[in-house]
Structures are given as C-alpha cells and as structure tokens.
Design a protein around this motif. Structure first.
Motif, PDB file in Angstrom:
ATOM      1  N   ARG A 250       0.840  -1.215   0.000  1.00  0.00           N
ATOM      2  CA  ARG A 250       0.000   0.000   0.000  1.00  0.00           C
ATOM      3  C   ARG A 250       0.862   1.247   0.000  1.00  0.00           C
ATOM      4  N   TRP A 251       1.914   1.213   0.809  1.00  0.00           N
ATOM      5  CA  TRP A 251       2.846   2.360   0.867  1.00  0.00           C
ATOM      6  C   TRP A 251       3.501   2.569  -0.487  1.00  0.00           C
ATOM      7  N   LEU A 252       3.925   1.476  -1.132  1.00  0.00           N
ATOM      8  CA  LEU A 252       4.602   1.584  -2.422  1.00  0.00           C
ATOM      9  C   LEU A 252       3.656   2.121  -3.492  1.00  0.00           C
ATOM     10  N   ARG A 253       2.435   1.606  -3.536  1.00  0.00           N
ATOM     11  CA  ARG A 253       1.466   2.094  -4.527  1.00  0.00           C
ATOM     12  C   ARG A 253       1.165   3.569  -4.318  1.00  0.00           C
ATOM     13  N   ASP A 254       1.006   3.971  -3.062  1.00  0.00           N
ATOM     14  CA  ASP A 254       0.729   5.376  -2.769  1.00  0.00           C
ATOM     15  C   ASP A 254       1.884   6.258  -3.216  1.00  0.00           C
ATOM     16  N   ARG A 255       3.099   5.803  -2.988  1.00  0.00           N
ATOM     17  CA  ARG A 255       4.277   6.560  -3.385  1.00  0.00           C
ATOM     18  C   ARG A 255       4.316   6.711  -4.912  1.00  0.00           C
ATOM     19  N   ILE A 256       4.016   5.630  -5.619  1.00  0.00           N
ATOM     20  CA  ILE A 256       4.018   5.663  -7.081  1.00  0.00           C
ATOM     21  C   ILE A 256       2.923   6.596  -7.603  1.00  0.00           C
ATOM     22  N   GLU A 257       1.743   6.525  -6.998  1.00  0.00           N
ATOM     23  CA  GLU A 257       0.633   7.381  -7.438  1.00  0.00           C
ATOM     24  C   GLU A 257       0.946   8.859  -7.209  1.00  0.00           C
ATOM     25  N   ARG A 258       1.541   9.180  -6.079  1.00  0.00           N
ATOM     26  CA  ARG A 258       1.896  10.581  -5.811  1.00  0.00           C
ATOM     27  C   ARG A 258       2.958  11.067  -6.788  1.00  0.00           C
ATOM     28  N   ALA A 260       3.408   9.883  -9.842  1.00  0.00           N
ATOM     29  CA  ALA A 260       2.762  10.009 -11.146  1.00  0.00           C
ATOM     30  C   ALA A 260       1.949  11.298 -11.232  1.00  0.00           C
ATOM     31  N   ALA A 261       1.301  11.676 -10.140  1.00  0.00           N
ATOM     32  CA  ALA A 261       0.505  12.909 -10.123  1.00  0.00           C
ATOM     33  C   ALA A 261       1.371  14.139 -10.360  1.00  0.00           C
ATOM     34  N   GLU A 262       2.653  14.009 -10.043  1.00  0.00           N
ATOM     35  CA  GLU A 262       3.601  15.114 -10.244  1.00  0.00           C
ATOM     36  C   GLU A 262       4.336  14.971 -11.573  1.00  0.00           C
ATOM     37  N   GLY A 263       3.863  14.051 -12.419  1.00  0.00           N
ATOM     38  CA  GLY A 263       4.481  13.866 -13.732  1.00  0.00           C
ATOM     39  C   GLY A 263       5.633  12.892 -13.743  1.00  0.00           C
ATOM     40  N   GLY A 264       5.830  12.156 -12.654  1.00  0.00           N
ATOM     41  CA  GLY A 264       6.948  11.212 -12.566  1.00  0.00           C
ATOM     42  C   GLY A 264       6.618   9.850 -13.132  1.00  0.00           C
ATOM     43  N   ASP A 265       7.603   8.975 -13.136  1.00  0.00           N
ATOM     44  CA  ASP A 265       7.492   7.629 -13.692  1.00  0.00           C
ATOM     45  C   ASP A 265       7.603   6.614 -12.553  1.00  0.00           C
ATOM     46  N   TRP A 266       6.805   5.538 -12.617  1.00  0.00           N
ATOM     47  CA  TRP A 266       6.847   4.523 -11.566  1.00  0.00           C
ATOM     48  C   TRP A 266       8.243   3.913 -11.422  1.00  0.00           C
ATOM     49  N   ARG A 267       8.997   3.887 -12.512  1.00  0.00           N
ATOM     50  CA  ARG A 267      10.340   3.314 -12.462  1.00  0.00           C
ATOM     51  C   ARG A 267      11.230   4.073 -11.484  1.00  0.00           C
ATOM     52  N   SER A 268      11.022   5.369 -11.365  1.00  0.00           N
ATOM     53  CA  SER A 268      11.834   6.176 -10.451  1.00  0.00           C
ATOM     54  C   SER A 268      11.653   5.725  -9.009  1.00  0.00           C
ATOM     55  N   VAL A 269      10.433   5.347  -8.647  1.00  0.00           N
ATOM     56  CA  VAL A 269      10.159   4.906  -7.281  1.00  0.00           C
ATOM     57  C   VAL A 269      10.744   3.522  -7.041  1.00  0.00           C
TER      58      VAL A 269
END
Length: 462
Positions: A250-258, A260-269
């Motif tokens: 849940r923590w990881l998904r939330d981090r990825i979603e936040r 992405a909302a800022e224009g980032g890529d899931w790979r970065s997380v």
C-alpha cells in the motif's frame, strides 16, 4: 611472504560472482591472501548470464549501473569507451550493450593478476567441477571431478543460478534454436514469460523462425521496459521497515501514485527503493515473505527486472505481427508424439482443459526454485554432509547476514561462505551485478580482516 603464509580462499564458481569476489580479495590492503578460482567453463567471468554469443541478447541494466566496482561507478563505462571501436555504438552511459561484451569486461578484471608475475602466486585458476566439499580441523577440502583435491582456509560458493537439467523432449533454452534443431515453420511453446523467454524469442527471430511462438505462464506477465527515468531519492526514515506485505505494498502504490501525479514515472520509485530492498526483505515477517512469494513475486519481478528498450521493440513487433502470443494458463500435461508434443492446459480463471499441438517445447522457467533439487554436486555434498541446510521458505541455502553458511545443526560456519543468487534466502535482491558487487566487496573485507587476525595468531571471528 611465502605462499604457505597466506590465507587460502577457494572460490567455487568462476562466473561473474566468483570473479568479482576474487578481484576484491586480491585488492585488499593486506597481501596475506591467495585465491584459487574453480570454474568448469573454458572462460571465466561469463557463467550462464554472459556466455551468450547472440548480439541481440542485451544487458537488462543500463551501462551506467553496471560497474563491477562499487567505489568506481563509472568503471564499466570507461572500459567500454576505451574500446569503442570493438563494440556497437554506445552513445552515453544510459545505453544497453550485448551481454557477451559484459562478459569480456568481467573477465578483464583478472587479466592483470594472471599476467603480472607479482600476482601469479596469489591467484590460481583451476578448470574443473567441484564435486565435494568437506571440513576438517586443518581447513576445508574441495574435491574435483578428476579426483584432484585442494585444501584452503575458507571456501566460498559462487556458483550462481542452478539451472534445470535438460529434460527429454525439451529444447535447451540456453542453446541457440539451431542446436535443437527446430522446424522454422513449427509452433514453438515456451514455458514461462520472463526474461529467459524473451531471450529465446530473440534467438528464434534471429534464426529466421517463421512459425507461431506461444509463451505460457500462470499469469502471462511480460517484463516491463526501461525508460530514461532517474531513481527518486527516498529517505530511509520514510520506508516502513518491518511492516507486513499488505502495508508495504500500500505504501509503495501510494508513493508511485503521488509521483505520477507530479508527472513522474513509476520506475523512479522502484529504482529509488533499491538501496533498501535487502533490509526490507530481512525485516519482513516470515508469513509476509511467504505471501509475497506466492502472490506478489511475479508482479514485482516484471517491474523490477526490465527489458532494454531495443528488446521491447522487437518483442512488441512480434506480438503485433501475431507471431508471438502470451497466454496466462497452467500446463496440465505434455504428451510427446512424432510431430512434437500435444499440450493440455487450463487458462487462468477458467475451468476447461484445452489442448494444442506444438512442434517443440522449451522450458524457460529458468532457475531451480527448490535448492534440494539442485543439480550442483558441490551444493548437494554440503547438504549430504550436514554442512548446509535449506532456508524455511525453500528458496536458497541458509546463510547469515555475513554470507556464512549455516549447517544442519544451526551452527554458523567459520570457513564456508556463499555469494550471489545462492544467498537469496537472506538477501532476496542478489541476482544483479549492482547488488552482487556490494556483497562481494563487504565479504572480501571481512575475510581480509580474518586473515589479519590469523596472521597475528588470533582466533578468527567472522
């Protein structure tokens, strides 16, 4: 210093893990170490991963992250740049080069030691297969298939992945399709949809295969591609160490979603989490580790272990052209016949058994999952002698956090160690060079300190 004065470390396995450890041992401040590297292949440094001669088989990690030396992160890029004329164009450190080139690089790490007279006595390379390891009061004895015996103060297993033994009726996924040989118009079934499958599809295409290719696994997941995304900086205090797998995901998904909302890529997380994955695994409750392996491992693998963009392009073209089909299903039986094999399977989420005729079956499920099924005679010998045991999750031999092998009686060995994929039970993320190089550097320092204690007449403490 005479040869007999030096602590003798025997490394079983001369692939990437073994070479990286040997290099680190030979570059310790003390010269009170000598190393014997045992390898059954003609060339050192290649193992399963880097022996391929197919130029389409690229590294799954960009050049920038593939230095063999943790304290010199640009070492591979500089080595590559120095021989630019001999390799495909690599415009910057974010490129992906053929794995055979990386095998050349790993082998080059020990070239100075094998040519410098001052180092010849400190490094020996022995060709052969280790079939037995025994421990006595005087040290550890390694026996080779030809009957030769070597005795050392320490033995380190660096045998890499245990590969499944070839089964009758199955083509070898590590050999070119021409070795089978395969009918270029036949339907080929690949069991597994991971990176081994991707390599074999590339080999089929390079050999001019025209027939349909079916890749089948329980979930039918395909590795994600790399993109130019830098690792996100994640503060250690933000990571929920010790949490259960549900809370962690849940923590990881939330981090990825936040992100992405800022224009980032899931790979970065995912890449930003890499420095903490071994600690996360170590502190994950045992029940959560089991749940992860059963339910989340496949999803993690396709996001964590990615394809080079060039490889993705070839695989995508094959899918869109209808030549390659991914199927989420479980094979229930395979019946060989004169035309290949009749395969029965059940699609994921369905109850009906379907069947198809194929010209060949290739097992691309890769490594041996259960260490007790290992074809490796050295590991089997350790089990038989009680010098090693399987971890509770049955994914590797049991070691402590210092890479020391734990015996059947629970005792931590002072002489037997392991590095690389064999230690995944303790480290989990230990199959890629960026992780293995750090592990080898730490173990080499520890063994050098032990050698210093031995020379001073102290009891070694590891």
């Amino acid at each position: 210093m005479t040869r007999s004065d030096r602590r003798h470390v025997i490394i079983v396995g001369g692939g990437a893990s073994g070479v990286l450890l040997a290099y680190q041992l030979l570059h310790q401040p003390t010269r009170n170490l000598r190393v014997t590297l045992i390898e059954q292949r003609p060339d050192i440094g290649r193992g399963i991963a880097y022996h391929t001669g197919n130029p389409d088989h690229l590294l799954n990690v960009r050049v920038a992250n593939m230095s063999a030396l943790p304290d010199r992160p640009d070492h591979f890029w500089r080595w590559l740049s120095a021989r630019e004329l001999d390799v495909p164009v690599c415009p910057d450190p974010y490129c992906f080069v053929p794995r055979r080139i990386y095998g050349d690089y790993v082998a080059s790490l020990l070239e100075q030691q094998t040519s410098d007279p001052a180092d010849v006595e400190r490094l020996s390379i022995v060709r052969g297969v280790c079939v037995d390891i025994s421990e006595g009061r005087a040290g550890v004895t390694v026996t080779l298939g030809d009957g030769q015996s070597l005795t050392g103060d320490t033995v380190v297993l660096a045998t890499g992945h245990d590969m499944r033994a070839s089964r009758a009726g199955y083509a070898d996924p590590w050999a070119p399709p021409s070795a089978a040989p395969l009918d270029p118009d036949a339907t080929v079934l690949l069991l597994g949809t991971g990176l081994t499958m991707v390599d074999y599809v590339l080999s089929l295409l390079r050999d001019g295969h025209r027939g349909p290719i079916i890749a089948m696994s329980r979930r039918g997941l395909l590795a994600k591609p790399h993109r130019r995304a830098d690792a996100q900086r994640i503060d250690e205090a933000e990571v929920p160490f010790g949490a259960g797998i549900s809370a962690l995901l849940r923590w990881l998904r939330d981090r990825i979603e936040r992100n992405a909302a800022e224009g980032g890529d899931w790979r970065s997380v995912i890449d930003g989490l890499r420095p903490y994955t071994q600690r996360l695994w170590h502190e994950l409750p045992q029940a959560s580790k089991r749940r992860f392996l059963e339910h989340a491992r496949a999803w993690w693998d396709v996001h964590r272990h990615r394809m080079a963009p060039e490889v993705e392009a070839r695989i995508t073209r094959a899918i869109y052209a209808g030549q390659l089909t991914l199927v989420a299903a479980k094979v229930t039986s395979i019946a060989p016949n004169r035309d290949g094999a009749r395969v029965h399977y059940r699609r994921r989420g369905g109850g009906r058994i379907a069947s198809t005729q194929v010209g060949a079956v290739v097992d691309c499920t890769g490594i041996v999952k259960d260490p007790r099924a290992t074809p490796n005679p050295a590991v089997r010998a350790l089990f038989e002698r009680g010098l090693a045991r399987v971890d509770p999750l049955c994914i590797g031999i049991e070691t402590d956090r210092n890479c020391a092998i734990i015996g059947q009686d629970g005792a931590v060995s002072q002489r037997l160690f392991a590095v690389g994929p064999l230690t995944r039970a303790a480290f989990w993320e230990i199959i890629a060079i960026p992780d293995i190089r750090n592990q080898c550097a730490v173990l080499a320092t520890r063994l050098a300190e032990t050698a210093g204690e031995h020379r001073a007449g102290l009891e070694p403490v590891v």
